[in-house]
Design a protein around this motif. Structure first.
Motif, PDB file in Angstrom:
ATOM      1  N   GLY A  77       0.820  -1.220   0.000  1.00 31.64           N
ATOM      2  CA  GLY A  77       0.000   0.000   0.000  1.00 31.64           C
ATOM      3  C   GLY A  77       0.845   1.257   0.000  1.00 31.64           C
ATOM      4  N   SER A  78       1.867   1.293   0.843  1.00 29.14           N
ATOM      5  CA  SER A  78       2.718   2.489   0.890  1.00 29.14           C
ATOM      6  C   SER A  78       3.529   2.644  -0.389  1.00 29.14           C
ATOM      7  CB  SER A  78       3.634   2.468   2.120  1.00 29.14           C
ATOM      8  OG  SER A  78       4.530   1.378   2.059  1.00 29.14           O
ATOM      9  N   LEU A  79       3.925   1.530  -1.008  1.00 27.76           N
ATOM     10  CA  LEU A  79       4.661   1.612  -2.272  1.00 27.76           C
ATOM     11  C   LEU A  79       3.766   2.126  -3.404  1.00 27.76           C
ATOM     12  CD1 LEU A  79       6.811  -1.650  -2.076  1.00 27.76           C
ATOM     13  CD2 LEU A  79       7.585   0.710  -1.767  1.00 27.76           C
ATOM     14  N   VAL A  80       2.491   1.725  -3.406  1.00 27.62           N
ATOM     15  CA  VAL A  80       1.544   2.238  -4.403  1.00 27.62           C
ATOM     16  C   VAL A  80       1.388   3.743  -4.217  1.00 27.62           C
ATOM     17  CG1 VAL A  80      -0.860   2.226  -5.204  1.00 27.62           C
ATOM     18  CG2 VAL A  80       0.264   0.083  -4.653  1.00 27.62           C
ATOM     19  N   ARG A  81       1.200   4.184  -2.996  1.00 32.01           N
ATOM     20  CA  ARG A  81       1.043   5.628  -2.737  1.00 32.01           C
ATOM     21  C   ARG A  81       2.305   6.398  -3.123  1.00 32.01           C
ATOM     22  NH1 ARG A  81      -1.878   3.200   1.281  1.00 32.01           N
ATOM     23  NH2 ARG A  81      -0.193   3.181   2.777  1.00 32.01           N
ATOM     24  N   GLU A  82       3.466   5.795  -2.878  1.00 30.01           N
ATOM     25  CA  GLU A  82       4.737   6.412  -3.269  1.00 30.01           C
ATOM     26  C   GLU A  82       4.805   6.591  -4.789  1.00 30.01           C
ATOM     27  OE1 GLU A  82       9.359   4.969  -3.406  1.00 30.01           O
ATOM     28  OE2 GLU A  82       8.208   4.453  -1.612  1.00 30.01           O
ATOM     29  N   LEU A  83       4.432   5.556  -5.534  1.00 33.43           N
ATOM     30  CA  LEU A  83       4.445   5.645  -6.993  1.00 33.43           C
ATOM     31  C   LEU A  83       3.438   6.687  -7.487  1.00 33.43           C
ATOM     32  CD1 LEU A  83       4.738   1.869  -7.947  1.00 33.43           C
ATOM     33  CD2 LEU A  83       6.463   3.648  -8.336  1.00 33.43           C
ATOM     34  N   ALA A  84       2.251   6.706  -6.901  1.00 26.33           N
ATOM     35  CA  ALA A  84       1.227   7.667  -7.316  1.00 26.33           C
ATOM     36  C   ALA A  84       1.666   9.101  -7.019  1.00 26.33           C
ATOM     37  CB  ALA A  84      -0.097   7.356  -6.625  1.00 26.33           C
ATOM     38  N   ALA A  85       2.443   9.305  -5.969  1.00 28.70           N
ATOM     39  CA  ALA A  85       2.904  10.646  -5.603  1.00 28.70           C
ATOM     40  C   ALA A  85       4.020  11.156  -6.506  1.00 28.70           C
ATOM     41  CB  ALA A  85       3.371  10.649  -4.148  1.00 28.70           C
ATOM     42  N   LEU A  86       4.701  10.282  -7.240  1.00 28.75           N
ATOM     43  CA  LEU A  86       5.830  10.726  -8.081  1.00 28.75           C
ATOM     44  C   LEU A  86       5.439  11.770  -9.128  1.00 28.75           C
ATOM     45  CD1 LEU A  86       7.853   7.436  -8.615  1.00 28.75           C
ATOM     46  CD2 LEU A  86       8.505   9.413  -7.276  1.00 28.75           C
TER      47      LEU A  86
END
Length: 180
Positions: A77-86
């Motif tokens: 979940g945190s990795l998905v949010r990290e990618l979406a924030a890029l």
């Protein structure tokens, strides 16, 4: 050879949303999200080679943003949010648990599932022909495909039941009953 064709297909599926959202002069960014089991280095090498065959080269006309949960589904979940924030233009989610995490944590960024088991039953897509929403990609098994496989087996065997046919029917039946 089949693996190379699969990776090329994967690259095409990942690149498809990029063409739809492309902006002149902007290099598309692709998030590659992996659970990490098995070790993703070989897979990343193959994805890069498949994209290269399609004319994409990391750092030149595409930017790959790989993220690896190192076997911990809790980190997805945190990795998905990290990618979406890029932000990335598309998230390529490898394996069913990764697709589930990407869907749960993100509703805007297009997601390419590579592959996912029974995406209809799991609510990833509405149908294979018309996925709807922000998820598309490849699947390994669905009720629709299992029924078609049985139809093909019957056709090839001339309708006569054989041991392999019965085993296949049992396997499909068990798989379908687990889903429903």
């Amino acid at each position: 050879m089949r693996r190379r064709a699969f990776i090329s297909l994967l690259g095409g599926a990942a690149a498809w949303p990029l063409a739809a959202r492309a902006q002149p002069g902007r290099i598309p960014r692709v998030g590659l999200l992996m659970l990490g089991n098995p070790d993703p280095t070989v897979f990343l090498r193959e994805v890069t080679a498949g994209l290269r065959e399609l004319g994409y080269e990391d750092g030149r006309n595409i930017v790959l943003e790989p993220r690896n949960a190192k076997g911990s589904a809790a980190q997805l979940g945190s990795l998905v949010r990290e990618l979406a924030a890029l932000p990335v233009d598309v998230i390529v989610a490898f394996q069913t648990p990764v697709v589930a995490a990407a869907k749960a944590a993100n509703t805007q960024t297009p997601i390419v599932m590579c592959p996912a088991q029974n995406p209809i039953a799991l609510g990833f897509v509405q149908s294979i022909a018309r996925p709807g929403g922000n998820i598309t990609g490849m699947t390994t098994a669905t009720d629709e495909i299992a029924a078609k496989n049985l139809e093909l087996i019957r056709e090839v065997s001339g309708g006569a039941p054989c041991r392999r046919h019965r085993q296949c029917c049992r396997s499909v039946s068990q798989a379908v009953s687990r889903v429903h």
